[in-house]
Design a protein around this motif. Sequence first.
Motif, PDB file in Angstrom:
ATOM      1  N   UNK A 243     -14.210  13.749   7.835  1.00 63.47           N
ATOM      2  CA  UNK A 243     -13.210  12.690   7.922  1.00 63.47           C
ATOM      3  C   UNK A 243     -11.878  13.312   7.717  1.00 63.47           C
ATOM      4  N   UNK A 244     -10.872  12.917   8.435  1.00 66.19           N
ATOM      5  CA  UNK A 244      -9.613  13.278   8.207  1.00 66.19           C
ATOM      6  C   UNK A 244      -8.826  12.100   7.291  1.00 66.19           C
ATOM      7  N   UNK A 245      -8.795  12.203   6.284  1.00 63.67           N
ATOM      8  CA  UNK A 245      -8.336  11.002   5.316  1.00 63.67           C
ATOM      9  C   UNK A 245      -6.930  10.575   5.519  1.00 63.67           C
ATOM     10  N   UNK A 246      -6.007  11.475   6.180  1.00 66.07           N
ATOM     11  CA  UNK A 246      -4.822  11.006   6.186  1.00 66.07           C
ATOM     12  C   UNK A 246      -4.654  10.227   7.306  1.00 66.07           C
ATOM     13  N   UNK A 247      -5.680  10.671   8.375  1.00 62.36           N
ATOM     14  CA  UNK A 247      -5.588   9.961   9.606  1.00 62.36           C
ATOM     15  C   UNK A 247      -5.995   8.678   9.652  1.00 62.36           C
ATOM     16  N   UNK A 248      -7.111   8.607   8.881  1.00 64.55           N
ATOM     17  CA  UNK A 248      -8.014   7.106   8.562  1.00 64.55           C
ATOM     18  C   UNK A 248      -6.846   6.313   7.988  1.00 64.55           C
ATOM     19  N   UNK A 249      -6.188   6.967   6.898  1.00 63.68           N
ATOM     20  CA  UNK A 249      -5.318   5.897   5.876  1.00 63.68           C
ATOM     21  C   UNK A 249      -4.331   5.392   7.138  1.00 63.68           C
ATOM     22  N   UNK A 250      -3.469   6.305   7.725  1.00 61.37           N
ATOM     23  CA  UNK A 250      -2.421   5.806   8.723  1.00 61.37           C
ATOM     24  C   UNK A 250      -3.070   4.769   9.708  1.00 61.37           C
ATOM     25  N   UNK A 251      -4.343   5.059  10.124  1.00 64.94           N
ATOM     26  CA  UNK A 251      -4.619   4.034  10.930  1.00 64.94           C
ATOM     27  C   UNK A 251      -4.812   2.782  10.561  1.00 64.94           C
ATOM     28  N   UNK A 252      -5.500   2.854   9.428  1.00 65.32           N
ATOM     29  CA  UNK A 252      -5.805   1.484   8.663  1.00 65.32           C
ATOM     30  C   UNK A 252      -4.558   0.854   8.396  1.00 65.32           C
ATOM     31  N   UNK A 253      -3.706   1.365   7.711  1.00 62.19           N
ATOM     32  CA  UNK A 253      -2.323   0.695   7.220  1.00 62.19           C
ATOM     33  C   UNK A 253      -1.601  -0.076   8.498  1.00 62.19           C
ATOM     34  N   UNK A 254      -1.791   0.751   9.537  1.00 65.95           N
ATOM     35  CA  UNK A 254      -1.268   0.067  10.791  1.00 65.95           C
ATOM     36  C   UNK A 254      -1.977  -0.999  11.656  1.00 65.95           C
ATOM     37  N   UNK A 255      -3.235  -0.641  11.443  1.00 64.09           N
ATOM     38  CA  UNK A 255      -3.835  -1.591  12.600  1.00 64.09           C
ATOM     39  C   UNK A 255      -4.482  -2.910  11.783  1.00 64.09           C
ATOM     40  N   UNK A 256      -4.699  -2.639  10.533  1.00 61.46           N
ATOM     41  CA  UNK A 256      -5.447  -3.724   9.767  1.00 61.46           C
ATOM     42  C   UNK A 256      -4.433  -5.211   9.766  1.00 61.46           C
ATOM     43  N   UNK A 257      -3.260  -4.851   9.280  1.00 58.47           N
ATOM     44  CA  UNK A 257      -2.529  -6.004   9.310  1.00 58.47           C
ATOM     45  C   UNK A 257      -2.142  -6.769  10.474  1.00 58.47           C
ATOM     46  N   UNK A 258      -2.203  -5.821  11.646  1.00 59.33           N
ATOM     47  CA  UNK A 258      -1.746  -6.563  13.027  1.00 59.33           C
ATOM     48  C   UNK A 258      -3.107  -7.325  13.422  1.00 59.33           C
ATOM     49  N   UNK A 259      -4.407  -6.822  13.188  1.00 56.74           N
ATOM     50  CA  UNK A 259      -5.608  -7.553  13.857  1.00 56.74           C
ATOM     51  C   UNK A 259      -5.816  -8.607  12.738  1.00 56.74           C
ATOM     52  N   UNK A 260      -5.504  -8.774  11.632  1.00 52.97           N
ATOM     53  CA  UNK A 260      -5.477  -9.937  10.793  1.00 52.97           C
ATOM     54  C   UNK A 260      -4.372 -10.952  11.205  1.00 52.97           C
ATOM     55  N   UNK A 261      -3.212 -10.610  11.440  1.00 54.94           N
ATOM     56  CA  UNK A 261      -2.340 -11.377  12.000  1.00 54.94           C
ATOM     57  C   UNK A 261      -2.940 -12.164  13.375  1.00 54.94           C
ATOM     58  N   UNK A 262      -3.384 -11.420  14.181  1.00 56.38           N
ATOM     59  CA  UNK A 262      -3.925 -11.999  15.394  1.00 56.38           C
ATOM     60  C   UNK A 262      -5.042 -12.753  15.391  1.00 56.38           C
ATOM     61  N   UNK A 263      -5.826 -12.619  14.327  1.00 54.04           N
ATOM     62  CA  UNK A 263      -7.071 -13.282  13.969  1.00 54.04           C
ATOM     63  C   UNK A 263      -6.565 -14.878  13.410  1.00 54.04           C
ATOM     64  N   UNK A 264      -5.328 -14.704  12.751  1.00 51.27           N
ATOM     65  CA  UNK A 264      -4.825 -15.930  12.102  1.00 51.27           C
ATOM     66  C   UNK A 264      -4.207 -16.653  13.200  1.00 51.27           C
ATOM     67  N   UNK A 265      -3.279 -15.962  14.194  1.00 51.58           N
ATOM     68  CA  UNK A 265      -2.703 -16.806  15.424  1.00 51.58           C
ATOM     69  C   UNK A 265      -4.258 -17.713  16.031  1.00 51.58           C
ATOM     70  N   UNK A 266      -5.150 -16.717  16.337  1.00 52.94           N
ATOM     71  CA  UNK A 266      -6.310 -17.499  17.101  1.00 52.94           C
ATOM     72  C   UNK A 266      -6.802 -18.712  16.256  1.00 52.94           C
ATOM     73  N   UNK A 267      -6.656 -18.512  14.747  1.00 51.24           N
ATOM     74  CA  UNK A 267      -7.262 -19.726  13.858  1.00 51.24           C
ATOM     75  C   UNK A 267      -6.203 -20.739  14.104  1.00 51.24           C
ATOM     76  N   UNK A 268      -5.011 -20.613  14.173  1.00 53.47           N
ATOM     77  CA  UNK A 268      -3.797 -21.363  13.950  1.00 53.47           C
ATOM     78  C   UNK A 268      -3.372 -21.809  12.842  1.00 53.47           C
TER      79      UNK A 268
END
Length: 333
Positions: A221-246
């Motif tokens: 594992x490249x811990x630094x890359x995984x951290x950067x990926x998660x912090x960037x992508x996870x809030x986005x995907x939760x926001x999209x799921x919230x949008x779909x949930x209205x």
Amino acid sequence: MNASGAKIAITGCGSFTPTQVITNDDLGRLVDTSDEWIRTRTGISHRHLASPDTSLSDISAQAAQEAIAMAGLTPKDIDLIILATSTPDDLFGSAAKVQQLLGAYNAVAFDLTAACSGFVFALITAAQFIRTGVYQRVVVIGADILSRWIDWSDRNTCVLFGDGAGAVVCQANLHEDRLLGFDMYSDGRQHHSLNLSYGGQEKTLKDEITISQGTYHPITMNGREVYRFAVAKVPEVIERALFHANISRDDIDWLILHQANQRIMCAVAQRLKIPSEKVIANLEEYGNTSAASIPIALDEAVRDGKIKTGDVIASSGFGAGLTWGAVIFRWGI
């Protein structure tokens, strides 16, 4: 996101973690590390590890049995079992073995592999079978025994992972649709950041015919890359799921993220402006249990009385693949 009119409820949960525990101080005797170093960087204190005679199928079945009982069902009531795991007992799959251990002989069973995103992906997959009316009662299990595939001399990875299983029961619901929204993604361009790769050696069968035989390398594992990926992508995907949930982030009662790293969970919550008291975490006790981490955390919070019927839960899994996804649901019927 429900065109068919079929409704879904998550009616039961269960979990199982092994009794063997390895602490940060124990790891300090194996590799060059310390309790302070691990806690500061990960938030982890303990990990529960499966003994040599413990199988992935066994712990999966125990978690599923608890979930089925909470839902007021018996194993014979179950139509489908989806086992999200990257560490099956059998490379051909372990879901059918879980079916046998449960005695759920009316259920079809299959494995789903999406690493730390596995439980969220499996839950979304189960929802599609219920929405189309194909199955009515589905058990979704997230389980992994990552201790089998750790390099215990690599301090960057051995401090992170633990073993366990968690499960939920999803049922067709006559009243209200409780699975409100979801979204999921993959990006194979970042596969190298976290993997457990095959390692083979050439074997000659006859002149000009060679094959590869081998096993798998330990987790890298490249811990630094995984951290950067998660912090960037996870809030986005939760926001999209919230949008779909209205619904809005203010409607969230609880945030249950994949238990990978405390700093990741804090950063995601901050970006979403979700207060820390709404974040459910058990990383300190169990470490990163991959596909099991979300359902174990859910089960503990439900049984402790923290999560109550009707509460809105936002959950996100993320990890190897790289894959990530989120699901928004209301607990109970």
